[in-house]
Design a protein around this motif. Structure first.
Motif, PDB file in Angstrom:
ATOM      1  N   HIS A 201       1.044   7.141   5.078  1.00 52.42           N
ATOM      2  CA  HIS A 201       0.118   7.216   4.137  1.00 52.42           C
ATOM      3  C   HIS A 201       0.296   7.931   3.016  1.00 52.42           C
ATOM      4  N   ALA A 202       1.230   8.936   3.075  1.00 55.31           N
ATOM      5  CA  ALA A 202       1.723   9.548   1.695  1.00 55.31           C
ATOM      6  C   ALA A 202       2.603   8.627   1.031  1.00 55.31           C
ATOM      7  N   ASP A 203       3.408   8.042   1.459  1.00 55.07           N
ATOM      8  CA  ASP A 203       4.225   6.776   0.798  1.00 55.07           C
ATOM      9  C   ASP A 203       3.377   6.022   0.013  1.00 55.07           C
ATOM     10  N   ILE A 204       2.258   5.368   0.595  1.00 49.09           N
ATOM     11  CA  ILE A 204       1.414   4.556  -0.110  1.00 49.09           C
ATOM     12  C   ILE A 204       0.811   5.378  -1.266  1.00 49.09           C
ATOM     13  N   ALA A 205       0.304   6.438  -1.056  1.00 47.74           N
ATOM     14  CA  ALA A 205      -0.521   7.200  -2.133  1.00 47.74           C
ATOM     15  C   ALA A 205       0.712   7.501  -3.453  1.00 47.74           C
ATOM     16  N   ILE A 206       1.773   7.964  -3.061  1.00 46.66           N
ATOM     17  CA  ILE A 206       3.009   8.229  -4.046  1.00 46.66           C
ATOM     18  C   ILE A 206       3.397   7.010  -4.786  1.00 46.66           C
ATOM     19  N   LEU A 207       3.229   5.805  -4.037  1.00 45.67           N
ATOM     20  CA  LEU A 207       3.654   4.412  -5.052  1.00 45.67           C
ATOM     21  C   LEU A 207       2.497   4.311  -5.890  1.00 45.67           C
ATOM     22  N   LYS A 208       1.039   4.549  -5.311  1.00 49.79           N
ATOM     23  CA  LYS A 208       0.093   4.250  -6.282  1.00 49.79           C
ATOM     24  C   LYS A 208       0.002   5.075  -7.282  1.00 49.79           C
ATOM     25  N   ILE A 209       0.825   6.727  -7.347  1.00 53.05           N
ATOM     26  CA  ILE A 209       0.718   7.306  -8.409  1.00 53.05           C
ATOM     27  C   ILE A 209       1.606   6.891  -9.298  1.00 53.05           C
ATOM     28  N   LYS A 210       2.918   6.671  -8.810  1.00 58.42           N
ATOM     29  CA  LYS A 210       3.829   6.032  -9.767  1.00 58.42           C
ATOM     30  C   LYS A 210       3.621   4.737 -10.659  1.00 58.42           C
ATOM     31  N   GLU A 211       2.840   3.767  -9.965  1.00 64.21           N
ATOM     32  CA  GLU A 211       2.399   2.688 -10.542  1.00 64.21           C
ATOM     33  C   GLU A 211       1.318   2.991 -11.574  1.00 64.21           C
ATOM     34  N   ARG A 212       0.479   3.963 -11.478  1.00 66.07           N
ATOM     35  CA  ARG A 212      -0.530   4.370 -12.557  1.00 66.07           C
ATOM     36  C   ARG A 212       0.289   5.231 -13.562  1.00 66.07           C
ATOM     37  N   THR A 229      -6.879  11.099   2.882  1.00 72.41           N
ATOM     38  CA  THR A 229      -7.285  11.719   4.025  1.00 72.41           C
ATOM     39  C   THR A 229      -8.130  10.816   5.193  1.00 72.41           C
ATOM     40  N   LEU A 230      -8.971   9.878   4.104  1.00 68.50           N
ATOM     41  CA  LEU A 230      -9.673   9.046   4.885  1.00 68.50           C
ATOM     42  C   LEU A 230      -8.977   7.974   5.775  1.00 68.50           C
ATOM     43  N   ASP A 231      -7.673   7.407   5.419  1.00 68.48           N
ATOM     44  CA  ASP A 231      -6.665   6.723   6.114  1.00 68.48           C
ATOM     45  C   ASP A 231      -6.214   7.363   7.159  1.00 68.48           C
ATOM     46  N   SER A 232      -5.730   8.506   7.010  1.00 70.83           N
ATOM     47  CA  SER A 232      -5.092   9.441   8.056  1.00 70.83           C
ATOM     48  C   SER A 232      -6.115   9.826   9.150  1.00 70.83           C
ATOM     49  N   ALA A 233      -7.459  10.205   8.752  1.00 72.94           N
ATOM     50  CA  ALA A 233      -8.503  10.584   9.631  1.00 72.94           C
ATOM     51  C   ALA A 233      -8.939   9.559  10.598  1.00 72.94           C
ATOM     52  N   THR A 234      -9.038   7.984   9.931  1.00 75.50           N
ATOM     53  CA  THR A 234      -9.422   7.149  10.711  1.00 75.50           C
ATOM     54  C   THR A 234      -8.517   6.715  11.536  1.00 75.50           C
ATOM     55  N   GLU A 235      -7.249   6.708  11.295  1.00 79.70           N
ATOM     56  CA  GLU A 235      -6.102   6.183  12.190  1.00 79.70           C
ATOM     57  C   GLU A 235      -5.900   7.708  13.461  1.00 79.70           C
ATOM     58  N   PHE A 236      -6.031   8.513  12.970  1.00 78.48           N
ATOM     59  CA  PHE A 236      -6.130   9.597  13.822  1.00 78.48           C
ATOM     60  C   PHE A 236      -7.089   9.803  14.855  1.00 78.48           C
ATOM     61  N   LEU A 237      -8.311   9.388  14.428  1.00 81.76           N
ATOM     62  CA  LEU A 237      -9.533   9.554  15.154  1.00 81.76           C
ATOM     63  C   LEU A 237      -9.552   8.382  16.024  1.00 81.76           C
ATOM     64  N   PHE A 238      -9.629   7.032  15.261  1.00 82.28           N
ATOM     65  CA  PHE A 238      -9.927   6.043  15.910  1.00 82.28           C
ATOM     66  C   PHE A 238      -8.709   5.135  16.355  1.00 82.28           C
ATOM     67  N   GLY A 239      -7.463   5.342  15.765  1.00 75.46           N
ATOM     68  CA  GLY A 239      -6.417   4.388  15.861  1.00 75.46           C
ATOM     69  C   GLY A 239      -6.322   3.301  15.270  1.00 75.46           C
ATOM     70  N   SER A 240      -7.335   3.451  14.228  1.00 76.54           N
ATOM     71  CA  SER A 240      -7.551   1.858  13.496  1.00 76.54           C
ATOM     72  C   SER A 240      -7.990   2.339  11.702  1.00 76.54           C
ATOM     73  N   CYS A 241      -6.469   2.301  11.000  1.00 79.38           N
ATOM     74  CA  CYS A 241      -6.863   2.827   9.609  1.00 79.38           C
ATOM     75  C   CYS A 241      -7.756   1.806   8.728  1.00 79.38           C
ATOM     76  N   VAL A 242      -8.454   2.305   8.023  1.00 78.95           N
ATOM     77  CA  VAL A 242      -9.211   1.463   7.149  1.00 78.95           C
ATOM     78  C   VAL A 242      -8.597   1.107   5.822  1.00 78.95           C
ATOM     79  N   HIS A 243      -7.544   1.397   5.611  1.00 78.14           N
ATOM     80  CA  HIS A 243      -6.703   1.116   4.556  1.00 78.14           C
ATOM     81  C   HIS A 243      -7.580   1.323   3.223  1.00 78.14           C
ATOM     82  N   SER A 244      -8.089   2.394   2.926  1.00 81.32           N
ATOM     83  CA  SER A 244      -8.634   2.504   1.669  1.00 81.32           C
ATOM     84  C   SER A 244      -7.557   2.862   0.455  1.00 81.32           C
ATOM     85  N   LEU A 245      -6.635   3.278   0.668  1.00 80.24           N
ATOM     86  CA  LEU A 245      -5.348   3.358  -0.296  1.00 80.24           C
ATOM     87  C   LEU A 245      -5.112   1.750  -0.890  1.00 80.24           C
TER      88      LEU A 245
END
Length: 601
Positions: A201-212, A229-245
């Motif tokens: 998830h950090a890789d996706i976030a950093i890519l978003k910053i660079k693009e912006r 943190t939403l993507d990390s939390a949903t994967e950690f809690l539910f095993g299913s990421c919501v991909h908000s990034l």
């Protein structure tokens, strides 16, 4: 069809309390008149009835005051200093606090009262004692040494129940122990070091910053960290990421029209969930600030109903799937060796683990929402404040980046041992948590009458009545100059490394409580430190400098220019910190980042 709202319930309860004395007084007056053969006109009985409620109230208040003074004297105590407002029932104090909460720097109105009256005060709003403290000695009693005598309480739990249910943050006694015992095994070292999860998830976030940054616009870092943190939390809690990034990031208010490809309908679901969950938190936060009167603002509707429909629509199918998954697994275990329900499987999510303890969907939903609140909002807020401080203090950024490059290098993924050895990084995080603890204000209620040591050791102890609210603020305590030194309001991570550490913190560890303390200390403390540390390392591996873009900040969210004439942090802040259940930056935090040469393409 009439909906029974919290306001209607409160009004009915009030009628039950006050109509009885009115009827009794009218009946007694008529009986007395009849025994003396006196005929009373109807208007006189109406006046008697109208006077009954204020008379009853005066008697109740006077009786309560007499009992309070008598009980305090019996225990050899003094009463806590009480605010004396200018209006009946200190209604002006309540209005002042609520108005300041919405329009001023956090805790400013309370701080003014503290400067005048001292660090422990009985607010006594609407004739209801509320003993507020920022003394570490008192907070230690509340959280640790007399833990069993301080509970969330019925009133607090009632105001929060529509969102938090009976989860770990909104329960007491056996229910709290049950939730705590369910969750504790999941926060072992291997679970709190989910670096592969963070890295994705950090890789996706950093890519978003660079693009912006390459597009020439600032980015709302608070929004980005909420997604991370939403993507990390949903994967950690539910095993299913919501991909908000993967959703569309907001642009600054002053940006010209930007054309972007349209997104699918499903891409809006994570954002709708996040906004609804935040809205629900704002509602219950306002309830708690309004005290027992909060239902009066919800006579016609339950203000949490609409946002919780969105939250439940998101969470309940996941809960249902987890219960079904557990049912199938349990059926298979009947033919195999039965597993210990307390053991955490290698591939178990937190929800999988909780489903082994109970199949009650309400309990599971309550607990996962409680943990999501703790694991998502708090971490996102602290990461936002860290980046704010790094933008404000470039010398700190330079020093921290040097430590990161020396320990980890410019590209390698950090390990658990790397993070543990990075002292300055930990100091930066701690100093951020000191100035902006994510839960700045909290509250408990007493079970039995008790005492607190007086601020002046030579004076009698304070008397604390039973069933009394005792709010406290680590936000204000963390900034006390007598506890942290004359530079308490300055951002200086070295205070966690130099002689000040020994002089202040080690001498009294309860002056620093970003993660609570005692039996209710945050189970996810190390998980949060690891997630925040990991993200900061990744950011400073990729970006060499940061700066605030004040022009991109929405005008309505900028600090009042009059703040510059104040003192302390309020006078220098470039953003507006606000609070619901947790702290956040009003209007987001709009920043620009310069790519490090090694990461630039």
């Amino acid at each position: 069809m009439l909906t029974v709202t919290p306001g209607i319930v409160l009004l009915l309860r009030g009628l039950t309390i006050y109509v009885g004395p009115t009827i009794l007084l009218i009946a007694a007056t008529k009986q007395l008149a009849s025994t003396r053969d006196i005929s009373l006109p109807t208007w006189f009985l109406v006046i008697v009835g109208l006077l009954a409620i204020p008379a009853y109230s005066v008697v109740r208040i006077a009786t309560s005051e007499f009992k309070l003074k008598r009980d305090a004297a019996a225990m050899g105590c003094q009463l806590v200093p009480r605010i004396r407002g200018k209006k009946l029932a200190n209604i002006d104090i309540l209005w002042r606090l609520l108005e300041s909460w919405e329009a001023d720097y956090p805790g400013e109105a309370i701080l003014d009262i503290v400067k005048e009256m001292g660090p422990v005060i009985d607010m006594h709003v609407l004739y209801d004692s509320s003993i507020f403290t920022i003394c570490p000695e008192h907070i230690k009693i509340i959280l640790a040494t007399d833990f069993n005598n301080y509970v969330k309480g019925e009133n607090f739990s009632h105001s929060m129940a529509d969102v938090l249910g009976t989860g770990v943050f909104n329960s007491d006694g056996d229910m709290w122990k049950f939730h705590r015992s369910m969750t504790r095994p999941f926060f072992s070292r291997d679970r709190i070091s989910h670096y592969e999860l963070f890295d994705r998830h950090a890789d996706i976030a950093i890519l978003k910053i660079k693009e912006r940054m390459r597009s020439g616009f600032a980015i709302d870092f608070q929004d980005l960290m909420g997604r991370f943190t939403l993507d990390s939390a949903t994967e950690f809690l539910f095993g299913s990421c919501v991909h908000s990034l993967s959703g569309r990031l907001p642009y600054p208010h002053n940006a010209s029209f930007v054309s972007e490809p349209s997104l699918s309908a499903n891409s809006h679901i994570p954002e709708e969930f996040a906004h609804a969950f935040l809205h629900a938190q704002e509602v219950i936060s306002k309830r708690e600030r309004a005290g027992w009167t909060w239902p009066l603002a919800e006579i016609f509707r339950n203000a949490t109903e609409e946002p919780m429909k969105v939250v439940n629509a998101f969470v309940e199918p996941i809960i249902k799937d987890a219960i079904e998954k557990r049912r199938i697994a349990k059926a298979q275990e009947l033919t195999e060796e039965v597993k210990n329900a307390n053991e955490v499987g290698e591939n178990d999510t937190l929800l999988d683990h909780l489903a082994k303890q109970t199949s009650d969907p309400v309990v599971l939903k309550d607990e996962t929402l409680n943990i999501m609140l703790a694991g998502r909002d708090t971490t996102a807020a602290t990461l936002t404040f860290i980046i704010y401080f790094l933008s404000m203090y470039p010398e700190v950024t330079t020093r921290l980046r040097r430590e990161i490059l020396d320990k980890v290098g410019s590209t390698r993924r950090p390990t658990y041992d790397d993070i543990r050895d990075m002292k300055y990084l930990r100091a930066v995080i701690n100093e951020t948590l000191r100035l902006y603890p994510v839960v700045p204000f909290n509250i408990r209620s007493t079970v039995h009458a008790t005492t607190w040591p007086a601020v002046n050791p030579s004076e009698k102890p304070y008397y604390i009545p039973a069933q009394t609210k005792v709010p406290y603020s680590v936000f204000l305590m963390h900034r006390r100059k007598d506890l942290w030194g004359p530079d308490a309001e300055e951002f200086d991570p070295d205070r966690f490394l130099d002689e000040r550490l020994q002089k202040y913190l080690i001498h009294n560890s309860f002056i620093f409580l970003p993660f609570n303390a005692g039996p209710r200390i945050c189970l996810g403390q190390q998980f949060a430190y690891n997630e925040m540390s990991f993200m900061v390392i990744r950011l400073l591996q990729n970006f060499s400098s940061l700066s605030l873009d004040l022009d991109a900040q929405p005008p309505s969210s900028k600090p009042d220019p009059a703040w510059a004439n104040s003192s302390g942090r309020k006078a220098v802040e470039k953003f507006w910190p606000r609070t619901n259940l947790t702290m956040y930056s009003l209007g987001g935090l709009w920043v620009r980042m310069n790519e490090a040469p090694e990461s630039a393409e």
